[in-house]
Scaffold this active site. Structure first.
Site, mmCIF file in Angstrom:
data_model
loop_
_atom_site.group_PDB
_atom_site.id
_atom_site.type_symbol
_atom_site.label_atom_id
_atom_site.label_comp_id
_atom_site.label_asym_id
_atom_site.label_seq_id
_atom_site.Cartn_x
_atom_site.Cartn_y
_atom_site.Cartn_z
ATOM 1 N N CYS A 116 0.813 -1.232 0.000
ATOM 2 C CA CYS A 116 0.000 0.000 0.000
ATOM 3 C C CYS A 116 0.840 1.273 0.000
ATOM 4 O O CYS A 116 0.319 2.350 -0.293
ATOM 5 C CB CYS A 116 -0.937 0.004 1.196
ATOM 6 N N HIS A 256 -3.411 7.135 2.085
ATOM 7 C CA HIS A 256 -3.783 5.811 1.589
ATOM 8 C C HIS A 256 -5.173 5.486 2.120
ATOM 9 O O HIS A 256 -5.505 5.794 3.266
ATOM 10 C CB HIS A 256 -2.756 4.780 2.067
ATOM 11 N N ASN A 286 -9.956 -0.262 -0.910
ATOM 12 C CA ASN A 286 -8.491 -0.226 -0.847
ATOM 13 C C ASN A 286 -7.931 -0.830 -2.139
ATOM 14 O O ASN A 286 -7.983 -2.043 -2.331
ATOM 15 C CB ASN A 286 -8.023 -1.015 0.383
#
Ligand code: UT7
Length: 332
Positions: A116, A256, A286
């Site tokens: 990520c 993020h 995500n």
């Protein structure tokens, strides 16, 4: 001659059409829209459907759009870096496949694996090639087809992830814009909390690994949550302090998008009001390396030259970091 900085001079992103809603998920596993919205903040995620289509399909759509939008010929690109943990294949690099499909023939390219935080790691790597004078046009792609490693029988992970890609063009500038500072961190001992058990060289694919469902994301959610909340907030606060930035100096936090609660905690720690925090987790979930460029793409029209942005991420590895940049152009 002034200092050469790397500036983002264009952004484009691409998401597939199919929307996997909380309602549809609630018919696949024991979950609900209420639980997912309260605990994570996701309404729907995009899923790439189609036999044989991998992460390069997402990435190449973002890159082609970027080149067109910025009036860049594929022949001018000197380096393309693709941040991903869901490459089309173990090898060759998905970056090479994207370059080929986008007609980029004069560049070298490689993949970068930092989960990520991948987009931040790749952005800083690309910036180093620009700042050193080695390259003048660098494309950074963050792309992940998370649906390919998501177990749709596991309610603790399947609501979280989606597919998408974003790409930016990096070019040199001597103006007071571009990437100003970065902090990137890793802690490999975090591997045990978030990883994919099989399919690598340590545990190659076998009937046994497939039967044990080991080719999917494994996550100990609560443990990862604790690390994510503190690390992302700490690193974003650290980059503010060392650059003498006050909350009022900052136009946006670009976090993020893993969990709305982690995003909110980071914004609060930085002293930012909610309107200064980019959020689009509700629409895409995500998307791992794609979340930050997807945010920049969604908010591009609101950004003005000189706006101070703090990018921050936390992910598998563990990896985490923050980048301080000044936006390089006005809305077109
Ligand atoms: O991007 C890479 C880094 N990753 C992250 O940053 C993710 C970090 N972790 C998280 O965001 C959160 O830990 C999750 C969203 C993964 C989970 O949220 P949580 O608040 O930590 O939930 P939990 O794991 O503590 O589970 C709470 C309860 C459990 O039930 P009991 O034991 O209290 O009866 C779970 O079984 O919620 C249950 N649960 C669900 N219920 C309905 C877990 N998943 C679901 C679900 N629907 N999908």
């Amino acid at each position: 001659m002034g200092k050469i900085r790397a500036a983002i001079t264009g952004i484009h992103a691409w998401v597939p059409e199919y929307r996997l809603t909380n309602f549809e998920l609630s018919r696949m596993v024991d979950t609900s829209d209420e639980w997912i919205m309260q605990r994570v903040g996701i309404k729907e995620r995009r899923i790439l459907k189609g036999e044989g289509l991998g992460t390069s399909e997402l990435g190449v759509n973002a890159v082609k759009g970027l080149l067109e939008k910025t009036g860049t010929s594929p022949a001018e690109v000197e380096l393309l870096i693709c941040a991903t943990i869901t490459p089309d294949m173990m090898f060759p690099a998905t970056a090479n496949i994207i370059s080929d499909k986008a007609g980029i023939k004069n560049a070298f390219s490689f993949d970068l694996s930092a989960a990520c935080s991948g987009f931040l790691f790749a952005l800083q790597t690309g910036a180093a090639y620009i700042e050193s004078g080695l390259c003048r046009k660098v494309v950074i792609v963050g792309a992940d087809k998370m649906s390919s490693i998501t177990d749709y029988t596991d309610r603790t992970t399947c609501p979280l992830f989606g597919d998408g890609a974003g790409a930016v063009l990096l070019e040199p500038t001597e103006e007071e814009v571009g990437i100003m500072d970065h902090i990137l961190n890793v802690d490999g001992s975090g591997c045990r909390y978030l990883h994919m058990k099989a399919g690598g060289s340590a545990r190659p694919a076998s009937h046994e690994t497939v039967e044990a469902r080991e080719h999917f994301v494994y996550q100990e959610g609560q443990a990862v949550f604790k690390f994510a909340v503190s690390s992302m907030a700490d690193v974003a606060a650290e980059i503010m302090v060392r650059n003498n930035l006050k909350p009022e100096d900052i136009a946006y936090l670009v976090p993020h998008q893993a969990n709305l609660r982690i995003i909110d905690a980071t914004g609060r720690r930085m002293g930012l009001p909610p309107e200064k925090v980019m959020v689009n987790i509700e629409n895409y979930g995500n998307t791992t390396a794609a979340t930050i460029p997807l945010c920049l793409w969604d908010y591009e029209k609101k950004l003005k030259k000189g706006d101070i942005l703090i990018l921050a991420a936390f992910g598998g590895g563990f990896t985490w970091g923050s980048i301080y940049l000044k936006w390089a152009y006005d809305p077109q």
